[in-house]
Every structure is written in structure tokens, then in C-alpha cells.
Design a protein around this motif. Structure first.
Motif, PDB file in Angstrom:
ATOM      1  N   VAL A 192       0.854  -1.192   0.000  1.00 32.08           N
ATOM      2  CA  VAL A 192       0.000   0.000   0.000  1.00 32.08           C
ATOM      3  C   VAL A 192       0.891   1.243   0.000  1.00 32.08           C
ATOM      4  CG1 VAL A 192      -1.748   1.298   1.272  1.00 32.08           C
ATOM      5  CG2 VAL A 192      -1.825  -1.177   1.269  1.00 32.08           C
ATOM      6  N   VAL A 193       0.605   2.170  -0.907  1.00 30.98           N
ATOM      7  CA  VAL A 193       1.415   3.383  -1.018  1.00 30.98           C
ATOM      8  C   VAL A 193       0.596   4.578  -0.524  1.00 30.98           C
ATOM      9  CG1 VAL A 193       2.639   4.911  -2.622  1.00 30.98           C
ATOM     10  CG2 VAL A 193       2.646   2.434  -3.000  1.00 30.98           C
ATOM     11  N   THR A 194       1.154   5.297   0.464  1.00 28.12           N
ATOM     12  CA  THR A 194       0.507   6.522   0.950  1.00 28.12           C
ATOM     13  C   THR A 194       1.385   7.746   0.659  1.00 28.12           C
ATOM     14  OG1 THR A 194       1.479   6.056   3.104  1.00 28.12           O
ATOM     15  CG2 THR A 194      -0.846   5.454   2.803  1.00 28.12           C
ATOM     16  N   GLY A 195       2.620   7.543   0.248  1.00 21.79           N
ATOM     17  CA  GLY A 195       3.539   8.655  -0.008  1.00 21.79           C
ATOM     18  C   GLY A 195       3.265   9.281  -1.371  1.00 21.79           C
ATOM     19  N   TYR A 196       3.320  10.611  -1.395  1.00 20.52           N
ATOM     20  CA  TYR A 196       3.052  11.336  -2.645  1.00 20.52           C
ATOM     21  C   TYR A 196       4.097  10.998  -3.709  1.00 20.52           C
ATOM     22  CZ  TYR A 196       2.471  15.319  -5.825  1.00 20.52           C
ATOM     23  OH  TYR A 196       2.282  16.096  -6.938  1.00 20.52           O
ATOM     24  N   ALA A 197       5.376  11.135  -3.354  1.00 20.52           N
ATOM     25  CA  ALA A 197       6.440  10.949  -4.363  1.00 20.52           C
ATOM     26  C   ALA A 197       6.409   9.516  -4.902  1.00 20.52           C
ATOM     27  CB  ALA A 197       7.802  11.251  -3.742  1.00 20.52           C
ATOM     28  N   GLU A 198       6.145   8.572  -4.003  1.00 18.55           N
ATOM     29  CA  GLU A 198       6.174   7.165  -4.402  1.00 18.55           C
ATOM     30  C   GLU A 198       4.974   6.840  -5.313  1.00 18.55           C
ATOM     31  OE1 GLU A 198       6.510   8.360  -1.334  1.00 18.55           O
ATOM     32  OE2 GLU A 198       8.597   7.872  -0.862  1.00 18.55           O
ATOM     33  N   ALA A 199       3.808   7.357  -4.971  1.00 16.04           N
ATOM     34  CA  ALA A 199       2.634   7.091  -5.821  1.00 16.04           C
ATOM     35  C   ALA A 199       2.809   7.760  -7.181  1.00 16.04           C
ATOM     36  CB  ALA A 199       1.369   7.612  -5.132  1.00 16.04           C
ATOM     37  N   ASP A 200       3.354   8.977  -7.166  1.00 18.40           N
ATOM     38  CA  ASP A 200       3.588   9.699  -8.417  1.00 18.40           C
ATOM     39  C   ASP A 200       4.535   8.880  -9.313  1.00 18.40           C
ATOM     40  OD1 ASP A 200       3.223  12.213  -9.893  1.00 18.40           O
ATOM     41  OD2 ASP A 200       5.374  12.484  -9.568  1.00 18.40           O
ATOM     42  N   GLN A 201       5.562   8.326  -8.688  1.00 17.98           N
ATOM     43  CA  GLN A 201       6.533   7.509  -9.445  1.00 17.98           C
ATOM     44  C   GLN A 201       5.863   6.275 -10.061  1.00 17.98           C
ATOM     45  OE1 GLN A 201      10.026   6.599  -7.074  1.00 17.98           O
ATOM     46  NE2 GLN A 201      10.594   4.905  -8.444  1.00 17.98           N
ATOM     47  N   VAL A 202       5.047   5.611  -9.273  1.00 16.14           N
ATOM     48  CA  VAL A 202       4.364   4.405  -9.780  1.00 16.14           C
ATOM     49  C   VAL A 202       3.445   4.773 -10.954  1.00 16.14           C
ATOM     50  CG1 VAL A 202       2.631   2.648  -9.212  1.00 16.14           C
ATOM     51  CG2 VAL A 202       4.479   3.136  -7.596  1.00 16.14           C
ATOM     52  N   LEU A 203       2.690   5.861 -10.794  1.00 14.17           N
ATOM     53  CA  LEU A 203       1.728   6.240 -11.835  1.00 14.17           C
ATOM     54  C   LEU A 203       2.420   6.604 -13.150  1.00 14.17           C
ATOM     55  CD1 LEU A 203      -0.690   8.362  -9.604  1.00 14.17           C
ATOM     56  CD2 LEU A 203      -1.304   6.269 -10.835  1.00 14.17           C
ATOM     57  N   ARG A 204       3.664   7.119 -13.043  1.00 11.35           N
ATOM     58  CA  ARG A 204       4.358   7.560 -14.263  1.00 11.35           C
ATOM     59  C   ARG A 204       5.263   6.490 -14.865  1.00 11.35           C
ATOM     60  NH1 ARG A 204       3.763  13.135 -14.614  1.00 11.35           N
ATOM     61  NH2 ARG A 204       2.982  14.032 -12.678  1.00 11.35           N
ATOM     62  N   ASP A 205       5.413   5.375 -14.163  1.00  8.43           N
ATOM     63  CA  ASP A 205       6.367   4.346 -14.602  1.00  8.43           C
ATOM     64  C   ASP A 205       5.592   3.226 -15.321  1.00  8.43           C
ATOM     65  OD1 ASP A 205       8.053   2.172 -14.798  1.00  8.43           O
ATOM     66  OD2 ASP A 205       8.906   2.401 -12.785  1.00  8.43           O
ATOM     67  N   ALA A 206       5.870   3.081 -16.624  1.00  8.39           N
ATOM     68  CA  ALA A 206       5.096   2.118 -17.423  1.00  8.39           C
ATOM     69  C   ALA A 206       5.338   0.672 -17.008  1.00  8.39           C
ATOM     70  CB  ALA A 206       5.426   2.297 -18.902  1.00  8.39           C
ATOM     71  N   SER A 207       6.381   0.430 -16.180  1.00  9.01           N
ATOM     72  CA  SER A 207       6.575  -0.961 -15.752  1.00  9.01           C
ATOM     73  C   SER A 207       5.537  -1.346 -14.684  1.00  9.01           C
ATOM     74  CB  SER A 207       8.011  -1.201 -15.256  1.00  9.01           C
ATOM     75  OG  SER A 207       8.179  -0.637 -13.993  1.00  9.01           O
ATOM     76  N   PHE A 208       4.874  -0.330 -14.102  1.00  6.76           N
ATOM     77  CA  PHE A 208       3.713  -0.630 -13.250  1.00  6.76           C
ATOM     78  C   PHE A 208       2.488  -0.563 -14.153  1.00  6.76           C
ATOM     79  CE2 PHE A 208       6.775   0.749 -10.092  1.00  6.76           C
ATOM     80  CZ  PHE A 208       6.592  -0.213  -9.106  1.00  6.76           C
ATOM     81  N   ARG A 209       1.753  -1.642 -14.217  1.00  9.73           N
ATOM     82  CA  ARG A 209       0.682  -1.753 -15.207  1.00  9.73           C
ATOM     83  C   ARG A 209      -0.691  -1.696 -14.548  1.00  9.73           C
ATOM     84  NH1 ARG A 209       2.710  -3.831 -19.874  1.00  9.73           N
ATOM     85  NH2 ARG A 209       0.945  -5.148 -20.405  1.00  9.73           N
ATOM     86  N   VAL A 210      -1.678  -1.206 -15.291  1.00 14.24           N
ATOM     87  CA  VAL A 210      -3.039  -1.286 -14.756  1.00 14.24           C
ATOM     88  C   VAL A 210      -3.499  -2.741 -14.883  1.00 14.24           C
ATOM     89  CG1 VAL A 210      -3.629   1.126 -15.306  1.00 14.24           C
ATOM     90  CG2 VAL A 210      -4.168  -0.676 -16.953  1.00 14.24           C
ATOM     91  N   THR A 211      -4.451  -3.098 -14.048  1.00 14.20           N
ATOM     92  CA  THR A 211      -5.046  -4.434 -14.115  1.00 14.20           C
ATOM     93  C   THR A 211      -5.562  -4.629 -15.533  1.00 14.20           C
ATOM     94  OG1 THR A 211      -5.845  -4.079 -11.897  1.00 14.20           O
ATOM     95  CG2 THR A 211      -6.829  -5.915 -13.104  1.00 14.20           C
ATOM     96  N   ASP A 212      -5.182  -5.692 -16.178  1.00 12.47           N
ATOM     97  CA  ASP A 212      -5.717  -5.965 -17.518  1.00 12.47           C
ATOM     98  C   ASP A 212      -6.087  -7.441 -17.613  1.00 12.47           C
ATOM     99  OD1 ASP A 212      -3.281  -7.181 -17.695  1.00 12.47           O
ATOM    100  OD2 ASP A 212      -2.456  -5.843 -19.216  1.00 12.47           O
ATOM    101  N   ALA A 213      -6.585  -7.837 -18.759  1.00  8.76           N
ATOM    102  CA  ALA A 213      -7.079  -9.213 -18.892  1.00  8.76           C
ATOM    103  C   ALA A 213      -5.975 -10.233 -18.595  1.00  8.76           C
ATOM    104  CB  ALA A 213      -7.643  -9.418 -20.294  1.00  8.76           C
ATOM    105  N   VAL A 214      -4.729  -9.905 -18.990  1.00  7.87           N
ATOM    106  CA  VAL A 214      -3.618 -10.844 -18.753  1.00  7.87           C
ATOM    107  C   VAL A 214      -3.419 -11.057 -17.254  1.00  7.87           C
ATOM    108  CG1 VAL A 214      -1.133 -11.204 -19.118  1.00  7.87           C
ATOM    109  CG2 VAL A 214      -2.499 -10.024 -20.875  1.00  7.87           C
ATOM    110  N   ALA A 215      -3.420  -9.932 -16.502  1.00  5.55           N
ATOM    111  CA  ALA A 215      -3.205 -10.028 -15.053  1.00  5.55           C
ATOM    112  C   ALA A 215      -4.375 -10.755 -14.392  1.00  5.55           C
ATOM    113  CB  ALA A 215      -3.064  -8.627 -14.468  1.00  5.55           C
TER     114      ALA A 215
END
Ligand code: HEM
Length: 400
Positions: A42-65
């Protein structure tokens, strides 16, 4: 970790949902990124969440997942719907779908709606002034305003807006944090089927009689093979419902904040030019979308926490808006604070497509409300909707 787990459990209860903010602070105490058992953080930090949202290696839930994590998910119609929309797609499908919708939501196209949104807001607010007696702000303004605007953009008859309301609300149950309750999913599935049928019918009508609207434009894109069939229907349902509850809740949460703070209500009334700063502060302090999630597409690390491939990362957007490392006096309503963007519309590739539209609606509606209703005040205790991910009011009684 024990207290962070207890905080998560508390958030799954009605009391926790009513006021989640103390529980978000308990999560924060476990660090900006809190590993909560295998495969979940669980991420509550601003900088860390911002990093995850901008990093394409973190993916949204999709059919594959989903196929990997939850093999039976395809029996859930509302999850199928989501998996066909841009919200649950990664590149390259995400890029294609986003481009198809993007041109209608650019800052320039949205700014051109200013006169229409103003007229609509006046049309909804003036009868409240005339009625004088108590009315429910959610019913009279917060819901009909965003719905009427999106209906006009898409080319959906506005007369159907009362039919959409319960269905849009039910559909968002599929996106809730602890989604999985069979009864709630059944409601979301029924709503997804009914809305899909509605659009199939409307598309057939627009095919016969094209108009100057998005449905007609998308049908033309379909003829070029860029989107068609179930994907096109799902896309339209998303565009219709994504802006309903969210913008409705921004208007409701924002007005409740002003009613609780008469000095700010008076200040905004006296100086409508402050509207933009006020809206940003409302979005930060009590955001309509409290959480979103990603999963790690590869082994990695965030703030010293190992995140093996497949880890689900819950991003508590509402907690990032109160990260003391980013915002001084984070629990206070301070519209004069330096303009630091919150993550209330997300960030990166999936940044809210409708953000300029939602901002325009709120920035216009509040000054009109305060001008037309010079004696505006609360007319009773507002009631919250019992939801965690989508935070807003069921009723907000006011008197003019
Ligand atoms: C105050 C109102 C609104 C809030 C707080 C809000 C919030 C958000 C957030 C947080 C996301 C990102 C989700 C993620 O990254 O996982 C998002 C995405 C999205 N929003 Fe909004 N939204 C609002 C209004 C609207 C409106 C008016 C529309 C109009 C159609 C809209 C359409 C969308 C769409 C289509 C996406 C998906 C974008 C993508 O996946 O690329 N939203 N919204």
C-alpha cells in the motif's frame, strides 16, 4: 505491519469508510510504501505514488493479469466491460483508445464549453433561489450538472439522465477497493448489461442519422477499423459514467467543505477569481477518487521495499494528498497554499481524461451558486454514501 493490516481491515467496515483518514495515517505510519504480506503493498507517499503512476513498468489491471490472478473473472460482466476500456488496458491498446477519445477533451475543446456549462449551472441553481425552502444539493445540482454536460458532449438524450443515475452508481461498484461481494457485483453486472444495450440502440440511431457529437465521430472511426463492436460500446459506457459520480462528488464534497467553513464561503463569494485555487484544495483534501491500483510488471523496488513482479500496489491517492513531506499542515483547508498538484486526477499515461472538464464545471458552478444564493446555508446533516473508493454524499440539504 500488524497495525497497518488492522487499518486495512478497518477500511473495509462502514465506520472506516465514513472517515477513512485516520486509518490512512495508520497506514502511513508503516512507511510511504507498506508491504502487507506477499504480493500486496500500500502506497501513501506522494512521491512514491507519483513515481508508480508515471512508470510504465507498473501496469493497470488488464485481462492478462486477471487471467493469472483470478481465473473466473470473465463470468463477471462488469469486469469484462472494464477490461475492454482504456482504464484497464496497457499500451498499445491504451494509447489507441485514449487517442480516440482525447481530441474531445483537450483544454481548448473543453474551454469552448464554458458558455454552455454556465447556462446549465444557472438553469439548475435559479429554481433553488426561487424555491427558498430546503433542497438536496446532490439531486438539484451536483448530479444533473455533470450528467447533462457529458450527455451533450456524447450525443446522449439528456432526458435519460434519471435512468442513468442508479445504473452509473451500481457500475462503479465493480471498481470498489474490496470489490468481490457477490450481491454488489450482480448489481454492477446488471448495470453494465443495461448500459451496453442502451448504447447499442443509440448507436444504431446515430448510424441512420449522424449528428455533431462523439458517438457519430466514433462510428466514423469504427468505419476506419479503429474501434468497433463490444470495445466501442464499452468505450462509450466508460465516457458516460467516468465523469458522473466523480464530478458529482467533487461538487458535493466541495460545498460541504465551504458550509463547514463560513469564512471561506464568504471569501470565495466575494472573489470568484479564487475559484480555481479553491477547487484544487477541495480535490486534495477530500478527493472523489480515493484509491487506484497498479501491479508490478517486473521485479523492482520502491522506497526500499522489494516489489516482485506481479505485486499488487494499492495507491491511496487521498493519503498522498495529506503527505506531510509534500503539503504543510496537510489536514487543513488552505486554498492559498503553493500550487502543488495533487494526485486526485492520477498522473502519467492514465491521467484523468476528463480533468479539464471536471475543473471547468466546478470552477464555474461554485461562483454561480454563491452569487445566486446569497443566503446559502446548510439545512440539515448531510449523509455520506457508504463507499470507500468513490467518496461523496448521498444527500446534502441546503436552503437558499
Ligand atoms: C472530479 C472529477 C474526477 C475525478 C476526481 C477523476 C479521477 C480520475 C482518476 C484518479 C483517474 C486515473 C485512474 C488511474 O490512473 O488508475 C481517472 C481516469 C479517467 N477519467 Fe476521471 N475523474 C473525474 C472526472 C472525469 C470526467 C468528467 C471524465 C469524462 C469523461 C473522466 C474520464 C476519465 C477517463 C476516461 C479515465 C481513464 C483514463 C485512462 O485510463 O487513460 N473523469 N479519473
Amino acid at each position: 505491519m500488524q497495525d497497518a493490516l488492522a487499518a486495512m481491515q478497518a477500511l473495509a467496515t462502514a465506520e472506516g469508510r465514513a472517515d477513512p483518514y485516520p486509518h490512512y495515517e495508520r497506514l502511513r505510519a508503516a512507511g510511504p510504501v507498506a508491504p502487507l504480506g506477499e504480493g500486496f503493498a500500500v502506497v501513501t507517499g506522494y512521491a512514491e505514488a507519483d513515481q508508480v503512476l508515471r512508470d510504465a513498468s507498473f501496469r493497470v489491471t488488464d485481462a492478462v493479469a486477471l487471467d493469472r490472478a483470478m481465473p473466473g473473472w470473465r463470468t463477471v460482466a462488469s469486469w469484462q466491460w472494464l477490461s475492454r476500456t482504456m482504464l484497464w488496458r496497457n499500451a498499445p491498446d491504451h494509447t489507441r483508445l485514449r487517442r480516440l477519445a482525447g481530441s474531445a477533451f483537450t483544454a481548448r475543446r473543453v474551454a469552448a464549453l464554458r458558455a454552455d456549462v454556465t447556462a446549465l449551472a444557472e438553469e439548475l441553481i435559479e429554481p433553488i433561489a426561487a424555491a427558498g425552502g430546503p433542497v438536496d444539493f446532490m439531486d438539484e445540482v451536483a448530479y444533473p450538472l455533470p450528467v447533462s454536460v457529458i450527455c451533450a458532449l456524447l450525443g446522449v438524450p439528456v432526458a435519460d439522465r434519471d435512468w442513468f443515475r442508479p445504473r452509473a452508481q451500481d457500475l462503479t461498484l465493480a471498481l470498489e477497493v474490496f470489490a468481490g461481494d457477490p450481491q454488489e457485483l450482480a448489481r454492477a453486472d446488471a448495470a453494465s448489461d443495461e448500459l451496453a444495450e442502451y448504447f447499442v440502440d443509440l448507436m444504431a440511431r446515430r448510424q441512420r442519422e449522424p449528428g455533431d457529437d462523439m458517438i457519430s465521430d466514433l462510428l466514423a472511426a469504427g468505419a476506419e477499423g479503429r474501434i468497433r463492436g463490444a470495445e466501442l460500446v464499452s468505450h462509450l459506457v466508460l465516457l458516460l459514467v467516468a465523469g458522473f459520480e466523480t464530478t458529482t462528488n467533487l461538487l458535493g464534497n466541495g460545498l460541504a467543505m465551504l458550509l463547514d467553513r463560513p469564512e471561506h464561503l464568504a471569501r470565495l463569494r466575494a472573489d470568484p477569481a479564487l475559484s480555481a485555487a479553491y477547487i484544487e484544495e477541495m480535490l486534495r483534501l477530500d478527493p472523489p477518487v480515493q484509491v487506484t491500483s497498479r501491479y508490478a510488471g517486473q521485479d523492482g523496488e520502491l522506497a526500499g521495499v522489494a516489489l516482485p513482479a506481479g505485486t499488487e500496489v494499492l495507491l491511496v491517492l487521498a493519503a498522498t494528498g495529506r503527505d506531510p513531506r509534500r503539503f504543510a499542515a496537510p489536514a487543513d483547508f488552505l486554498p492559498d497554499r503553493p500550487a502543488v498538484p495533487s494526485l486526485s486526477f492520477g498522473a502519467g499515461a492514465h491521467y484523468c481524461l476528463g480533468a479539464p472538464l471536471a475543473r471547468l464545471e466546478a470552477q464555474l458552478a461554485f461562483p454561480i451558486l454563491l452569487e445566486k444564493l446569497p443566503h446559502l446555508r446548510s439545512a440539515g446533516v448531510p449523509t455520506r454514501r457508504d463507499r470507500l473508493g468513490f467518496r461523496g454524499y448521498a444527500t446534502l440539504p441546503i436552503t437558499a
